[in-house]
Design an enzyme around this catalytic site. Structure first.
Site, PDB file in Angstrom:
ATOM      1  N   GLU A 206       0.818  -1.214   0.000  1.00 44.33           N
ATOM      2  CA  GLU A 206       0.000   0.000   0.000  1.00 44.33           C
ATOM      3  C   GLU A 206       0.850   1.262   0.000  1.00 44.33           C
ATOM      4  O   GLU A 206       0.358   2.347   0.279  1.00 44.33           O
ATOM      5  CB  GLU A 206      -0.972  -0.008   1.182  1.00 44.33           C
ATOM      6  CG  GLU A 206      -1.967  -1.159   1.093  1.00 44.33           C
ATOM      7  CD  GLU A 206      -3.080  -1.090   2.122  1.00 44.33           C
ATOM      8  OE1 GLU A 206      -3.047  -0.212   2.999  1.00 44.33           O
ATOM      9  OE2 GLU A 206      -3.970  -1.944   2.044  1.00 44.33           O
ATOM     10  N   LYS A 338     -15.863  -1.494   3.219  1.00 45.51           N
ATOM     11  CA  LYS A 338     -15.211  -1.807   1.946  1.00 45.51           C
ATOM     12  C   LYS A 338     -16.265  -2.351   0.981  1.00 45.51           C
ATOM     13  O   LYS A 338     -16.800  -3.437   1.208  1.00 45.51           O
ATOM     14  CB  LYS A 338     -14.144  -2.883   2.153  1.00 45.51           C
ATOM     15  CG  LYS A 338     -12.939  -2.464   3.009  1.00 45.51           C
ATOM     16  CD  LYS A 338     -12.122  -3.705   3.383  1.00 45.51           C
ATOM     17  CE  LYS A 338     -10.731  -3.374   3.881  1.00 45.51           C
ATOM     18  NZ  LYS A 338     -10.043  -4.581   4.422  1.00 45.51           N
TER      19      LYS A 338
HETATM   20  P1  PGA Z   1      -6.646  -5.916   2.487  1.00 48.87           P
HETATM   21  O1  PGA Z   1      -6.033  -4.959   3.591  1.00 48.87           O
HETATM   22  O2  PGA Z   1      -7.240  -5.076   1.431  1.00 48.87           O
HETATM   23  O3  PGA Z   1      -5.467  -6.731   2.049  1.00 48.87           O
HETATM   24  O4  PGA Z   1      -7.697  -6.739   3.187  1.00 48.87           O
HETATM   25  C1  PGA Z   1      -6.698  -3.802   4.058  1.00 48.87           C
HETATM   26  C2  PGA Z   1      -7.133  -3.951   5.482  1.00 48.87           C
HETATM   27  O5  PGA Z   1      -6.927  -4.996   6.122  1.00 48.87           O
HETATM   28  O6  PGA Z   1      -7.721  -3.010   6.028  1.00 48.87           O
HETATM   29 ZN    ZN Z   2      -7.922  -4.329   8.044  1.00 47.19          ZN
END
Ligand code: PGA
Ligand code: ZN
Length: 431
Positions: A206, A338
């Protein structure tokens, strides 16, 4: 308003920030307007999430998405043709019924989320408004407090350290733009410290620095020094936020901290995090326990929820029913949002509204696998989430989202306030 009837839906394969295939959808309306969205992809996924459809086999490590793209161009396009793009709830219900599984395993969560978000974009385009304004429907909204990664660990850095995200929040900033200014200085200061210590090894998935540390505490110490070296008061101006992502190393009440070569039980894990909360200016912790440790979440929140935001990611998977259950059980006080965990725009919205109804903090979030798609920046503002998490402060799949909020903040000018400290539990302001 032009004709908002869906004329066509097109899917295609594009590439994400890890160089992996993903699904893009275009929705074209009879009036000529259109919308486009791309599915992101997680690495540390919760077991309760919508699942991406991947081809398997040898091409691209089995991660190709030709079947998911075919679903968009075939079944999904046929089912949505002739429907009104403004009826997001109705269209999402069609997608759920068409798939027929609990987790979009048949059509693919990647096919469905790209389509659902593209429908939303098309409807907003037809209204002649930017997406965030179309979503806000005239309500007063805030510009969210950003949560920005400085070091990346866990599944995003080959488990170099156990903790997945070491982040900063700038709740004392007076605007989103100023919060980014401060974060940029902290990120630079952290890079300088890493270089001086001979620990600069590039960046994780990231965009945060790859954490060449001997312990999780070394990362925390370095982050506090970076905040100070950048000229800010740790905790009072720039505070620390962690995503433990404990499902990655904890199961059945056993937590294996690989870096420190020790195993903790749930109580030991809670005690460790409690010591960190005493020693470091931490205002927010995500997934402190594993997704199967319901009692652990309740114990942690009972002990520390008054002075720290406790966010559920893998534990809640953007599911309104789970948010409501967690509120009843006092297992958390905040929910990560998400879209691709839910699969649809409507399901995502429902989880966020359930969080607000429970008095939870709400944080719209990117995934570790991202693209130039900036839909979530508009969701964070238009749905007034109060907080926004996108990863670090490098790499354009991250910066595209921060930059989009900057533009929205400029456009909103005096209409909206910056969420700041009000986004966090009052007790978090203790340094
Ligand atoms: P991921 O990580 O998109 O790999 O799940 C983001 C998070 O855990 O917040
Ligand atoms: Zn997370």
């Amino acid at each position: 308003m032009t004709d908002t009837t869906i004329a066509a839906v097109r899917g295609r394969r594009v590439w994400d920030s890890r160089g992996r295939p993903t699904v893009e959808a275009d929705v074209i309306l009879k009036g000529g307007r259109s919308g486009r969205a791309i599915a992101p992809a997680g690495a540390s996924t919760g077991t309760g999430e919508a699942v991406d459809k991947r081809d398997g086999g040898t091409a691209f490590g089995g991660l190709d998405v030709t079947a998911a793209v075919a679903a968009v161009n075939g079944e999904i396009a046929a089912a949505l043709a002739g429907r009104d793009a403004r009826d997001q709830a109705g269209i999402d219900a069609v997608l759920i019924a068409l798939d027929g599984t609990e987790n979009f395993a048949r059509l693919g969560g990647n096919a469905v989320v790209a389509t659902s978000m593209a429908v939303l974009h098309a409807a907003a385009a037809a209204s002649g408004q930017p997406l965030w304004r179309y979503l806000s429907q005239g309500r007063k909204v805030r510009i969210p407090l950003p949560e920005i990664q400085i070091f990346g660990g866990g599944a995003h850095a080959a488990r170099r350290v156990d903790v997945q995200d070491f982040m900063v929040m700038c709740p004392a900033a007076t605007s989103f733009a100023q919060a980014l200014d401060w974060t940029a200085e902290v990120y630079r200061a952290a890079g300088t410290l890493m270089k001086q210590a001979g620990k600069l090894q590039g960046v994780a998935d990231e965009g945060g620095f790859w954490p060449a540390f001997a312990s999780n505490e070394e990362a925390l110490d370095t982050l506090v020094r970076a905040i100070e070296n950048a000229g800010f008061k740790p905790g009072a101006e720039v505070a620390i936020s962690l995503d433990i992502a404990a499902s990655e190393f904890g199961r059945d009440g056993v937590y294996k901290l690989a870096l420190e070569q020790r195993e903790l039980d749930s109580a030991g894990m809670i005690a460790l995090l409690g010591r960190w909360l005493d020693a470091y200016p931490i205002v927010s912790i995500e997934d402190p326990l594993a997704e199967d440790d319901r009692q652990g979440f309740q114990d942690f929140t009972a002990a520390y929820g008054s002075r720290c935001q406790v966010i559920g990611d893998d534990y809640l998977v953007t599911n309104a029913g789970r948010v409501e259950a967690a509120a009843r059980e006092k297992a958390l006080n905040a929910v990560l949002i998400k879209p691709n965990q839910s699969g649809t725009v409507s399901g995502t919205r429902a989880a966020l509204e359930a969080g607000k109804a429970a008095g939870f903090g709400t944080i719209v979030s990117a995934r570790s696998g991202e693209t130039e798609d900036v839909t979530i920046a508009h969701l964070a503002v238009g749905w007034d989430s109060g907080q926004f998490k996108v990863g670090s402060f490098t790499r354009s799949e991250r910066m595209a989202k921060w930059n989009e909020v900057l533009r929205i903040e400029e456009e909103l000018a005096d209409e909206a306030g910056f969420a700041g400290w009000a986004a966090l539990p009052a007790g978090a302001r203790r340094w």
